[in-house]
Design an enzyme around this catalytic site. Sequence first.
Site, PDB file in Angstrom:
ATOM      1  N   ASP A 264      56.224  56.731  13.893  1.00  0.00           N
ATOM      2  CA  ASP A 264      56.385  55.508  13.122  1.00  0.00           C
ATOM      3  C   ASP A 264      57.489  54.705  13.804  1.00  0.00           C
ATOM      4  OD1 ASP A 264      56.110  53.573  11.179  1.00  0.00           O
ATOM      5  OD2 ASP A 264      56.109  54.998   9.530  1.00  0.00           O
TER       6      ASP A 264
ATOM      7  N   GLU B 105      56.068  44.504  -4.227  1.00  0.00           N
ATOM      8  CA  GLU B 105      55.838  45.917  -3.907  1.00  0.00           C
ATOM      9  C   GLU B 105      55.292  46.001  -2.492  1.00  0.00           C
ATOM     10  OE1 GLU B 105      52.933  48.197  -5.944  1.00  0.00           O
ATOM     11  OE2 GLU B 105      51.329  46.741  -5.729  1.00  0.00           O
TER      12      GLU B 105
END
Length: 863
Positions: A267, A613
Site C-alpha cells: 500500500d 466517510e
Amino acid sequence: MKIKQTLFLGLILLCSLGTLAQYRFKNPDLPIGVRVDDLVSQLTLEEKIGQMVNNAPAIERLGIPAYNWWNECLHGVARSPYRVTSFPQAIAMAATWDIHSVKKMADYASDEGRAIFHDSARKRNPGIFKGLTYWSPNINIFRDPRWGRGQETYGEDPFLTGAIGAAFVKGIQGDDPNYLKASACAKHYAVHNGPEWNRHTYNAEVSDFDLWDTYLVAFRELVVNAKVTGVMCAYNAFYGEPCCGNDLLMTDILRKDWGFDGYVTSDCGAIEDFFRTHKTHDDAADAAANAVLSGTDCECSHNPAYLELFDAIDAGDIAEKDIDISLKRLFKIRFRLGMFDPDERVPYANIPLSVLESDEHKEHALKMAQESIVLLKNEDDLLPLNKGKIKKIAVVGPNADSEDVLLANYYGYPSEVTTFLEGVKDKAGKDIEVVYEKGCNLVDNLVFTSEYNSKLFTSEGQYGFKAEYFQNLNWEGEPALTRLEKRPDYKWGDGQEVGDNVIASRMTARWSTVFMPEQTDEYCFNVPADDMAELYIDGVKQNKVSELYPYYILQAEKGKTYEIIIRYRQFADNAEIFFDLGTLKKTTPEDVVSVVKDADVILFAGGISSRIEGEEMPVEIEGFKKGDRTSIALPAVQLDLLKELQATGKPVVFVLMIGSAIGLEWESNNIPAIVNAWYGGQAAGTAIADVIFGDYNPAGRLPVTFYKNVDDLGDFEDYSMANRTYRYFLGTPVYPFGYGLSYTSFKYSDLRIQTANKENDATATVEVTVKNTGKVAGDEVVQLYVRDQTSGIITPIKALKGFERISLDKGEIKTVKFNLDKQTITTWHHDSDQAAEHNNFMIMVGGSSDDIKLTGKLSFAGK
C-alpha cells in the site's frame, strides 16, 4: 569482390543473430519464463531497483518503456483523464448478489482501461492511472459499520465477498489463455478494516479461528481459485510485524500454502511505516530489505524506501539474487499483459476508444444501479407510487441533487450523471409538479443558493478570472500557463491536459479577479475543491463558516471593489475546482415544511457521502473522525428534518444513500417506505426513480447487518469477531444481512439434499423450488446458510455458503441447485484431526439470514 560482399553480409547476419540472442525477451514466440529471465539478466543493479517502485522508469537502451503500476478500478476506471463509465460503488455491487452482473461490469471496465492504455501509449503519454494493473478489488471484511472504507468492500460475509471478488477478477483479467486483459489486485492483505485514524500504527491480533474463518477466506478464494495476479499488503502490523514484511502472511500462507506466483505491491507508503510509525525497523534500507525478502515486489510511494536497497546490499542484508526474484514476478505480469509484444499478437490491443461510455456500458451501469437497490420498508404498499393519483411531489434532502454522492470514492468522470432529483423529474413528466427543497446539508443546516452573475467579476477590464497554472506544488516561479477564464469550473482526471505545458498532476493554480457588488449585502462565496483551495479577499485569507462546506461570507458595499484570489493545489487523484456566488441561509425544518406540506408525497434523499466517510480524511465533526464514524445514527440535522416531514401526515419515502449501515431505529418505526440506494453511480437517479414508480421491481439484498446503534457494536479496534456480523451477533438488528423486500412474493418448497461420498472428496447437492406467488414479475435472491453442528468447537450461528439471484414471472416456478463440498462448508479449526470429524450440518434456505423458509440436515459418512 564477391568474396568480400559475402563476408560482409555474413558479418551482418552474425551481428543480427547476436542481437537477437541478446534480446531474446523481445521474441514473442519464446515462453514467458525464458523471456523474463533474459530481460532480467540484461539489467544493471541500478536498473533493477528502479523497476521495483510503482513509477518504474524507462530503460531506453533495451527499449523498455516507463510504466506506472498504480491504477484503480473499484467501480469503473478511476482517476483517468478520459471520460469513463461509472458503475455503482463496490458495496452496492455486493447488494446486487449477482455475480454475472459484476463480472460483466469488470469486463466492460477493463475494456475501457485497455482502450485508455493503448491510446496513451500511442500518443506517448503514459503515466499514473493509465496502466493495466488495477489495485482492485478491496476484499477486506466489513466487520464494523463505522469503517469509512467499508463502502469499497463487498460487505461483512467472507463467502459473499469471495464470490463477488472472484467474479470481478475474472472480468478484469479476461479469459485469453496467453494474455491478461488487465491485472486485478486483491487488497488489503490482511486483517485490515479500520480505524482509519491509526492504520499506520495499529497492530492487529486475532485468534487463529478468526484469521482463517473470516479474514483470509476471500483472499484464498481469489488467489487459489480465481487466480488473481496481484495482491496488495496492508499498512497495519499483524502480531508485531508489518503486513508487507510479515512472515506468516506473506511467506508461509500466500506464497507457500496458496502457491501465489503473482506480484505483491505495498500500500502506498506502507514500507516507510516500518521505521516511521511501527518502529519495527531501523531505517529505510532495513525496511526495504525485509519487505523484499518477505515477497513485496513493488513499493508504492512518492519517497521510495526501495531506493535504499543499494545500502542494504552493501550491508549484506539482501543479495542481488533476491532482487531478481521480485523483478521476475513484476516483468512476468507485464509480459502477460502483452507490453513487449506487437499489437497484432495481443487480442486486446485494438479495443477502440469508442468503448468508453458506450451505450452498452451505460445500460449496464443503469442495470447494476437498479439491481443494487434494497427496499427496506414498504408499509401499506406505499411503493410503487401511482402516478395517476399524484399531482405534486416534493423532493427534499442533501443528497437529492448531488452528483458527488453517486460517484462515491475511487471514481472516474462520466460525461453525464443523473441525480435523484433529475430522475424523478424525468419520470414525473409534465403531468406531475415536482418541487425541490434541499432543506439541509449532510451535517448542518447552512444551505447555499447560487446566484452567480458573471458580470460582477472582471480581470484587466474583461469579465472573468486571470488563471495562472504552475507545474509544481508551491506556486513557484513563472506560471507555465496564463489565460483568461470565465470562472474556475473544472473536473480533471489525474494527468489530464489543462492546457499547453500543464497537466493535472502535482499542479497548483491561482485565479484572480475583481468583485464589484451590485448592492450592499451579505454575499457567500462557495469554493468546493477535491484537494486544497484557499480564498483570499483583499490579500486576507478567509475562514470557512461551515466545518464541512467551503462557504465564505463577505459583507460587501455597493460601489466598492474587492480583490478575489483563489489558490488551488492538486497533489494527485482527481482534480476538481468550482467557484460560485450566492446566498447562505440557515434553514429550519419548519421552513422546509412550509414549502412542501401541500405535496401529495414527500421524497427525502438523505444519508451520508464520501465527503464525510472514506480513506484517512481530515474530517473531524460530530459523528465522524478521519473518514470513519463514531456514531452510526443518521446525522441529527437530517433526522430532525425527517421527523418534521413525517409530522405533516403526508406519505414520506426515505431514499437512503450510504456506503455503510445506518442505525435506523426511529426511521424504521415511523417512516412508511425506506429505499436503500447506496452510492449508485452515474445512472443512480434513473434507477431509483424506476423503483419508486414501479418500472423496476427491487431485489437488492443487504450485504451488511443494520444494527440499532453503536451500543450493538464492540470496540472498533478489537478485531475479534465475537458478536460481530450476522454470523456471530447475538442481538436483534434493525435489518438483517441478506434482507430486502420486493413488490411481489415468493414461496419456497421441496428442499432436497443429496450427498456423494468419494475418497477425500465429500460433496452434496441441495435443491429447492421457488415460485413467484405475487402479482408482478420480480427477482428473488435464494440464500443457503449452513450451521456446522460439530460439538465442542466455536461455530458461526449460521454462515452463507450459496446464493443465486433468479428472475421469475408472475406464477413462474424455478428449481435452484447448489453444489456444496465438505471443505467449503466446514468451519475452520486449528486441530486438523477434529476438523476431519465435521460431518453433520444444518442446511437453511430462505430469503435472508433471518428469513429461513426451509431447513434440513446434511451428513457425510465417516471422516
